[in-house]
Design a protein around this motif. Sequence first.
Motif, PDB file in Angstrom:
ATOM      1  N   MET A  87       0.845  -1.189   0.000  1.00 19.98           N
ATOM      2  CA  MET A  87       0.000   0.000   0.000  1.00 19.98           C
ATOM      3  C   MET A  87       0.880   1.238   0.000  1.00 19.98           C
ATOM      4  SD  MET A  87      -2.702   1.100   2.920  1.00 19.98           S
ATOM      5  CE  MET A  87      -3.321  -0.565   2.947  1.00 19.98           C
ATOM      6  N   SER A  88       0.657   2.160  -0.888  1.00 22.73           N
ATOM      7  CA  SER A  88       1.463   3.369  -0.963  1.00 22.73           C
ATOM      8  C   SER A  88       1.049   4.338   0.112  1.00 22.73           C
ATOM      9  CB  SER A  88       1.321   4.017  -2.352  1.00 22.73           C
ATOM     10  OG  SER A  88       0.025   4.547  -2.507  1.00 22.73           O
ATOM     11  N   SER A  89       1.867   5.365   0.277  1.00 22.10           N
ATOM     12  CA  SER A  89       1.604   6.341   1.328  1.00 22.10           C
ATOM     13  C   SER A  89       0.372   7.169   1.061  1.00 22.10           C
ATOM     14  CB  SER A  89       2.829   7.253   1.485  1.00 22.10           C
ATOM     15  OG  SER A  89       3.100   7.895   0.267  1.00 22.10           O
ATOM     16  N   ASN A  90      -0.080   7.207  -0.188  1.00 24.47           N
ATOM     17  CA  ASN A  90      -1.241   8.023  -0.533  1.00 24.47           C
ATOM     18  C   ASN A  90      -2.531   7.224  -0.581  1.00 24.47           C
ATOM     19  OD1 ASN A  90       0.357  10.352  -0.881  1.00 24.47           O
ATOM     20  ND2 ASN A  90       0.959   9.657  -2.928  1.00 24.47           N
ATOM     21  N   GLN A  91      -2.461   5.938  -0.217  1.00 27.35           N
ATOM     22  CA  GLN A  91      -3.640   5.091  -0.279  1.00 27.35           C
ATOM     23  C   GLN A  91      -4.042   4.635   1.109  1.00 27.35           C
ATOM     24  OE1 GLN A  91      -2.076   2.081  -2.954  1.00 27.35           O
ATOM     25  NE2 GLN A  91      -3.361   2.854  -4.611  1.00 27.35           N
ATOM     26  N   THR A  92      -5.341   4.495   1.309  1.00 26.45           N
ATOM     27  CA  THR A  92      -5.858   3.931   2.548  1.00 26.45           C
ATOM     28  C   THR A  92      -6.875   2.869   2.182  1.00 26.45           C
ATOM     29  OG1 THR A  92      -7.545   5.659   2.635  1.00 26.45           O
ATOM     30  CG2 THR A  92      -5.530   6.032   3.901  1.00 26.45           C
ATOM     31  N   PRO A  93      -6.993   1.825   2.984  1.00 28.82           N
ATOM     32  CA  PRO A  93      -7.896   0.730   2.631  1.00 28.82           C
ATOM     33  C   PRO A  93      -9.352   1.118   2.816  1.00 28.82           C
ATOM     34  CG  PRO A  93      -6.943   0.359   4.794  1.00 28.82           C
ATOM     35  CD  PRO A  93      -6.284   1.580   4.242  1.00 28.82           C
ATOM     36  N   SER A 138       6.265  -1.693  13.815  1.00 28.42           N
ATOM     37  CA  SER A 138       6.194  -2.766  12.814  1.00 28.42           C
ATOM     38  C   SER A 138       4.940  -2.624  11.957  1.00 28.42           C
ATOM     39  CB  SER A 138       6.208  -4.135  13.500  1.00 28.42           C
ATOM     40  OG  SER A 138       7.390  -4.313  14.257  1.00 28.42           O
ATOM     41  N   TYR A 139       3.839  -2.225  12.591  1.00 30.03           N
ATOM     42  CA  TYR A 139       2.595  -2.023  11.838  1.00 30.03           C
ATOM     43  C   TYR A 139       2.780  -0.918  10.797  1.00 30.03           C
ATOM     44  CZ  TYR A 139      -2.388  -1.534  10.873  1.00 30.03           C
ATOM     45  OH  TYR A 139      -3.614  -1.499  10.244  1.00 30.03           O
ATOM     46  N   LEU A 140       3.398   0.181  11.213  1.00 31.19           N
ATOM     47  CA  LEU A 140       3.636   1.284  10.279  1.00 31.19           C
ATOM     48  C   LEU A 140       4.573   0.855   9.152  1.00 31.19           C
ATOM     49  CD1 LEU A 140       4.079   4.244  12.804  1.00 31.19           C
ATOM     50  CD2 LEU A 140       2.085   3.761  11.370  1.00 31.19           C
ATOM     51  N   LEU A 141       5.530  -0.009   9.474  1.00 30.18           N
ATOM     52  CA  LEU A 141       6.450  -0.505   8.446  1.00 30.18           C
ATOM     53  C   LEU A 141       5.721  -1.399   7.451  1.00 30.18           C
ATOM     54  CD1 LEU A 141       9.481  -0.661   7.574  1.00 30.18           C
ATOM     55  CD2 LEU A 141       9.613  -2.763   8.925  1.00 30.18           C
ATOM     56  N   LEU A 142       4.874  -2.290   7.963  1.00 31.46           N
ATOM     57  CA  LEU A 142       4.143  -3.208   7.089  1.00 31.46           C
ATOM     58  C   LEU A 142       3.128  -2.478   6.207  1.00 31.46           C
ATOM     59  CD1 LEU A 142       3.580  -6.197   9.541  1.00 31.46           C
ATOM     60  CD2 LEU A 142       5.107  -6.123   7.564  1.00 31.46           C
ATOM     61  N   GLU A 143       2.692  -1.315   6.656  1.00 33.18           N
ATOM     62  CA  GLU A 143       1.788  -0.522   5.827  1.00 33.18           C
ATOM     63  C   GLU A 143       2.454  -0.092   4.521  1.00 33.18           C
ATOM     64  OE1 GLU A 143      -1.668   0.759   6.436  1.00 33.18           O
ATOM     65  OE2 GLU A 143      -1.350  -1.214   7.338  1.00 33.18           O
ATOM     66  N   ARG A 144       3.771  -0.069   4.536  1.00 31.80           N
ATOM     67  CA  ARG A 144       4.515   0.352   3.337  1.00 31.80           C
ATOM     68  C   ARG A 144       5.260  -0.815   2.697  1.00 31.80           C
ATOM     69  NH1 ARG A 144       5.151   5.976   4.326  1.00 31.80           N
ATOM     70  NH2 ARG A 144       6.046   6.160   2.236  1.00 31.80           N
ATOM     71  N   LYS A 145       4.819  -2.023   2.991  1.00 28.03           N
ATOM     72  CA  LYS A 145       5.565  -3.201   2.536  1.00 28.03           C
ATOM     73  C   LYS A 145       5.666  -3.286   1.019  1.00 28.03           C
ATOM     74  CE  LYS A 145       1.647  -6.447   2.867  1.00 28.03           C
ATOM     75  NZ  LYS A 145       0.652  -5.470   3.332  1.00 28.03           N
ATOM     76  N   GLU A 146       4.611  -2.890   0.314  1.00 23.45           N
ATOM     77  CA  GLU A 146       4.647  -2.978  -1.144  1.00 23.45           C
ATOM     78  C   GLU A 146       5.696  -2.038  -1.721  1.00 23.45           C
ATOM     79  OE1 GLU A 146       0.812  -2.445  -2.844  1.00 23.45           O
ATOM     80  OE2 GLU A 146      -0.111  -4.076  -1.691  1.00 23.45           O
ATOM     81  N   GLU A 147       5.788  -0.843  -1.168  1.00 22.39           N
ATOM     82  CA  GLU A 147       6.803   0.104  -1.635  1.00 22.39           C
ATOM     83  C   GLU A 147       8.207  -0.415  -1.341  1.00 22.39           C
ATOM     84  OE1 GLU A 147       5.629   4.450  -0.855  1.00 22.39           O
ATOM     85  OE2 GLU A 147       4.395   3.275   0.519  1.00 22.39           O
ATOM     86  N   ILE A 148       8.377  -1.008  -0.167  1.00 17.60           N
ATOM     87  CA  ILE A 148       9.695  -1.525   0.210  1.00 17.60           C
ATOM     88  C   ILE A 148      10.088  -2.693  -0.690  1.00 17.60           C
ATOM     89  CG2 ILE A 148      11.010  -2.625   2.066  1.00 17.60           C
ATOM     90  CD1 ILE A 148       9.175  -1.104   4.042  1.00 17.60           C
ATOM     91  N   PHE A 181      10.967  -1.472  -4.098  1.00 20.04           N
ATOM     92  CA  PHE A 181      12.276  -0.807  -4.111  1.00 20.04           C
ATOM     93  C   PHE A 181      13.393  -1.826  -4.304  1.00 20.04           C
ATOM     94  CE2 PHE A 181      16.096   0.307  -1.686  1.00 20.04           C
ATOM     95  CZ  PHE A 181      16.485   1.462  -2.352  1.00 20.04           C
ATOM     96  N   PHE A 182      13.359  -2.900  -3.525  1.00 27.10           N
ATOM     97  CA  PHE A 182      14.407  -3.910  -3.641  1.00 27.10           C
ATOM     98  C   PHE A 182      14.277  -4.725  -4.930  1.00 27.10           C
ATOM     99  CE2 PHE A 182      14.546  -3.181   0.977  1.00 27.10           C
ATOM    100  CZ  PHE A 182      15.913  -2.997   1.133  1.00 27.10           C
ATOM    101  N   ARG A 183      13.050  -4.848  -5.406  1.00 27.70           N
ATOM    102  CA  ARG A 183      12.834  -5.614  -6.630  1.00 27.70           C
ATOM    103  C   ARG A 183      13.400  -4.880  -7.847  1.00 27.70           C
ATOM    104  NH1 ARG A 183       6.847  -7.288  -7.125  1.00 27.70           N
ATOM    105  NH2 ARG A 183       7.488  -8.709  -5.447  1.00 27.70           N
ATOM    106  N   HIS A 184      13.293  -3.562  -7.841  1.00 24.27           N
ATOM    107  CA  HIS A 184      13.728  -2.781  -8.997  1.00 24.27           C
ATOM    108  C   HIS A 184      15.126  -2.193  -8.833  1.00 24.27           C
ATOM    109  CE1 HIS A 184       9.252  -2.681  -9.422  1.00 24.27           C
ATOM    110  NE2 HIS A 184       9.585  -2.926 -10.674  1.00 24.27           N
TER     111      HIS A 184
END
Length: 373
Positions: free
Chosen positions: A1-7, A201-211, A214-217
Amino acid sequence: MSSNQTPNKTKWISKFTLSFLAIVGAVDSVLHIILPLFPYKLNQYILPIGMSSLIIGIVFSIGLPFYWHYKEKNNFIDSQKYYIWLITILRYWLAFYISTFGFEKLFDVNFAYSYHIEDSLVNTLTGQELTWKYYGHSYYLTVIIGLFQIIGSILLLFRRTTLLGVITLLPVQLNILLINLFYGIGPLTTFISIIMVLGLSYLLLERKEEIINFFRHYKNTLPTVGNKKLRNSIRFLCILIPFLFVFYYSYDVRKSQKYFGKWEVEKMTRNGEIVSEKAWEKDALAWKLIYFEERGKLLFCPNPNMYVDSASIFMKYNYDDNKNRLKVISYEINPENPDTILVQISKFKDKSMQWEMIFNKDTIQMELKKENL
């Protein structure tokens, strides 16, 4: 989930996790500041007020997800508002609470000098007292930890820098949590640490897709060295060689493990004459304790009550398992040209043995008894 998105819709367990971390943590952080300000005559009410407030916070954090999930399921509410509010509360109380500990370190409140700890024997200290003594030994280390907590907390207060704040704080708080857990710091302190680490950890996992992206690209533009097979072999050896080295060293050290410990000199004779019980008061070579340590260290101490470094003699040893004897290296007379002393061990049992050696041209025999620690 990106920083500009909320579920828009989430599972109940996700709602409960966020609610619990945000509400219980916020209540606890407020109590941490308010309760110590109570007048002395109201001290008896601190624990009841604190516990009742926490219980109310926990009950509310459990009830809110049910209400939220029910309303969301029936399309009665906008889940984003709940989510944004709770995430904001979570970020703010983490910043508030962690920065408090940071400022306590800067102003020498956390790990302040303790007179009774300073005057206590190490083996009598609790885990909490040992931790306090260790971290309080260096004010500069305490300040560095405090600055990490303060800077990370400031970063948490802004949405753009939340991830950087989490990355700054999570290693620090995780280390503190492990210390609290394994040094028995206290249930309430440990609970606070757990909530903090889970919140970060919760705040970190909220940005897991971005993280992950980042490592994938991410691509290293530097040229590679050698072929792939060679690189993989070197990578494997970089782990294997240290493992084998430490394994062999550990095996070699443990050959003399049965001797490790604190040994009381029950009887000592020098050149056939018995050394009196109180000779140690004037004779530094009338040893009363021998400390048999790992890594080839031997310490001979004349004081029967405690180890005194200035009065003790440090030696190194090599153990010959086949001949059951020690080769002791003494630096006492000439550090540049140390003396090698053969120590013959006899009548060894689980907690007793006899030594015979020649030290400073004196023939010394000792009966040793191992102390229980």
